[in-house]
Enzyme design. Structure first.
Site, PDB file in Angstrom:
ATOM      1  N   GLY A 337      50.019   4.173  66.997  1.00  0.00           N
ATOM      2  CA  GLY A 337      50.220   3.963  66.530  1.00  0.00           C
ATOM      3  C   GLY A 337      49.509   4.334  64.830  1.00  0.00           C
ATOM      4  O   GLY A 337      49.780   3.958  63.474  1.00  0.00           O
ATOM      5  N   GLY A 338      48.295   4.759  65.669  1.00  0.00           N
ATOM      6  CA  GLY A 338      47.525   6.651  63.985  1.00  0.00           C
ATOM      7  C   GLY A 338      48.949   7.651  63.272  1.00  0.00           C
ATOM      8  O   GLY A 338      49.241   7.280  62.746  1.00  0.00           O
ATOM      9  N   TRP A 340      51.618   7.341  64.305  1.00  0.00           N
ATOM     10  CA  TRP A 340      52.633   6.283  63.816  1.00  0.00           C
ATOM     11  C   TRP A 340      52.971   6.690  61.711  1.00  0.00           C
ATOM     12  O   TRP A 340      53.857   6.677  61.094  1.00  0.00           O
ATOM     13  CB  TRP A 340      53.813   4.711  64.259  1.00  0.00           C
ATOM     14  CG  TRP A 340      54.619   4.283  63.665  1.00  0.00           C
ATOM     15  CD1 TRP A 340      55.893   4.456  63.911  1.00  0.00           C
ATOM     16  CD2 TRP A 340      54.648   3.365  62.100  1.00  0.00           C
ATOM     17  NE1 TRP A 340      56.410   3.493  63.057  1.00  0.00           N
ATOM     18  CE2 TRP A 340      55.693   3.024  62.312  1.00  0.00           C
ATOM     19  CE3 TRP A 340      53.859   2.958  62.430  1.00  0.00           C
ATOM     20  CZ2 TRP A 340      56.273   2.113  61.080  1.00  0.00           C
ATOM     21  CZ3 TRP A 340      53.871   2.182  60.527  1.00  0.00           C
ATOM     22  CH2 TRP A 340      55.000   1.285  60.414  1.00  0.00           C
ATOM     23  N   HIS A 341      51.919   5.902  61.378  1.00  0.00           N
ATOM     24  CA  HIS A 341      51.468   5.836  60.210  1.00  0.00           C
ATOM     25  C   HIS A 341      51.797   7.167  59.791  1.00  0.00           C
ATOM     26  O   HIS A 341      52.033   7.261  58.279  1.00  0.00           O
ATOM     27  CB  HIS A 341      50.198   5.433  59.851  1.00  0.00           C
ATOM     28  CG  HIS A 341      50.096   4.778  60.108  1.00  0.00           C
ATOM     29  ND1 HIS A 341      50.431   3.232  61.598  1.00  0.00           N
ATOM     30  CD2 HIS A 341      50.228   2.859  59.481  1.00  0.00           C
ATOM     31  CE1 HIS A 341      49.964   2.189  61.187  1.00  0.00           C
ATOM     32  NE2 HIS A 341      50.280   1.552  60.053  1.00  0.00           N
ATOM     33  N   GLY A 342      51.716   8.212  60.479  1.00  0.00           N
ATOM     34  CA  GLY A 342      52.600   9.482  59.267  1.00  0.00           C
ATOM     35  C   GLY A 342      51.553  10.614  60.150  1.00  0.00           C
ATOM     36  O   GLY A 342      50.724  11.281  61.399  1.00  0.00           O
TER      37      GLY A 342
END
Length: 492
Positions: A337-338, A340-342
């Site tokens: 998920g982290g 996915w952010h960047g």
């Protein structure tokens, strides 16, 4: 006689990379006016409504991202086709093959645009190679519509929904302009059926939509942008130039900035959708009032956290395969998920920290959840303060340009904390600090008070809505020029 420069008008209609179309763009007013006009004219025929909304959404995508609009069109056509293949396949094996084709294709496109340069740079750093970066531009919304494509195909594979027959409806599901840039992430099973319902917008729907649009714009364009420009960016651009107190104040500022950014955009998207007769679920529920990190993720970016739970955590096995596997699944979910952010090690660290915190929270609840040491109100306050400060500590990695900046930031707070010069700092930064206070006060307002105000709004005439809009425009214009009106602290 009024002279119209038609060449200039035509130029305004084309994509301009220096001025992409967003909600805070002046062109959006004209875009939205003509869209609402056409949408209302065809409101009684759901097929015509869908076509109008799809065309305007694709045009919005074009004005915001240029030729990348082709990607969302091709993505819609591919997933529309592969979903039908999955649904019609006779054997479980063939269905699974179709699902893997969908997963690999969607993640492959996302990986290429978002992570190629990151991995090239990582290989260069680790192996001392000199591969050239490709400097690939990132299409807006690609992270969001990739997750929406995946959830759609997974739901069909799980036989929770049937594939949509009308390709226009599916394209609209992906390109729907209110949620295009920053979400929320919607699911086809919730969104597409609403397109086929009669167009009904009650006075309450209109009033709630108006409230969400105006409050969202205030959060994003006035509170967030002002604090960012006049405090947060100065400190995060060079934390070594500031002492620990100043860094901590800027960190508190960034906490409300990122909340106002994300929740403000979500509010605008949900509000516009209300006016179109479409309901998108709430995406933020006062997350900084959480008393645990688990509760935080039930309140923060709800559409993302629920997507990660339903399609990643559960797919990995959830809590069905023992305690150790549950912990691994929790960590992997937040780790990915982290990422996915960047495409940055900072985002990986941010996600990993939250993964470790969720595991710790599970153990803490199991072993100490029933032990009463303090009165409930004291415990809630204590746990709330601890949770909030853990969250903002993680925001250091989220905001910092790189790991070096993040390390400098933490070093200043831990080793260079001093109140010397605090009075000067507070005096020179008083307006951004007051704006921070306003942001936190708005965050603390209970939802029931907002609901009561929305109910009161329904009794007002159109004059009320016009006056509020005019006041917002004046307020926005004032704060856009505020950096020339208010003194800014530039003495390092």
């Amino acid at each position: 006689m009024i002279q119209i420069d038609w060449s200039n008008v035509a130029q305004q209609l084309l994509y301009n990379p220096k001025n992409p179309l967003l909600f805070n763009n002046g062109f959006f007013v004209f875009f939205f006016f003509f869209f609402i006009l056409f949408y209302y004219l065809f409101r009684n025929n759901y097929r015509h409504r869908a076509i109008i909304l799809t065309l305007f959404s694709l045009y919005f995508f074009y004005k915001a991202s240029g030729s990348f609009v082709v990607i969302v069109i091709l993505s819609a056509l591919f997933n529309y086709g592969i979903s039908k293949f999955i649904y019609k396949a006779q054997s479980k094996t063939v269905k699974k093959i179709g699902l893997w084709i969908s997963v690999l294709a969607n993640l492959g496109v996302l990986f290429y645009f978002k992570y190629t340069d990151f991995f090239i740079q990582s290989i260069n750093d680790i192996g001392h190679f000199k591969f050239h970066l490709l400097h690939i531009l990132l299409p807006i919304g690609i992270s969001f519509f990739t997750f929406e494509n995946l959830s759609y195909c997974i739901d069909i594979y799980r036989e929770e929904i049937e594939p949509e027959d009308n390709v226009i409806n599916y394209m609209l599901f992906l390109a729907f302009f209110p949620k295009l840039v920053m979400g929320p992430i919607v699911r086809a099973k919730d969104f597409i059926p609403q397109l086929k319902q009669p167009y009904v917008v009650s006075q309450t729907d209109f009033s709630k939509g108006f409230y969400l649009i105006v409050s969202g714009l205030i959060k994003k364009l006035i509170i967030s942008d002002y604090i960012t420009l006049n405090l947060v960016n100065y400190v995060f651009d060079g934390p070594a130039l500031h002492n620990g107190f100043e860094c901590l104040m800027a960190l508190y500022g960034y906490a409300i900035v990122i909340y106002c950014d994300f929740s403000g955009y979500s509010d605008v998207a949900i509000g516009i959708s209300k006016w179109l007769g479409i309901t998108i679920p709430t995406n933020f529920l006062s997350p900084y009032q959480s008393k645990s990190i688990t509760e935080f993720w039930r309140r923060w970016h709800i559409s993302l956290s629920s997507w990660l739970r339903d399609y990643l955590y559960i797919s990995l096995g959830g809590n069905r395969k023992g305690k150790l596997r549950t912990q691994v699944n929790l960590f992997l979910t937040m780790f990915l998920g982290g990422f996915w952010h960047g495409a940055s090690w900072n985002f990986i660290i941010w996600g990993s920290l939250h993964g470790v915190a969720l595991i710790f929270n599970k153990y803490w609840s199991q072993f100490f959840g029933k032990i009463v040491i303090f009165p409930r109100i004291v415990s809630n306050i204590l746990y709330g303060i601890i949770t909030f400060h853990f969250v903002i500590f993680c925001w250091i990695f989220f905001k910092s340009a790189n790991l070096v900046i993040a390390q400098q930031y933490i070093h200043q707070i831990v080793y260079q904390f001093t109140l010397q010069g605090a009075e000067t700092f507070l005096a020179n930064y008083k307006y951004p600090l007051l704006m921070m206070l306003l942001g936190y006060v708005l965050h603390l307002i209970p939802d029931r008070i907002a609901d009561k105000w929305i109910a009161i709004q329904t009794r007002f005439s159109i004059v009320y809505y016009v006056v509020v809009l005019m006041l917002f425009i004046v307020l926005y214009a004032f704060f856009k020029s505020a950096e020339t009106v208010f003194p800014i602290y530039l003495q390092f």
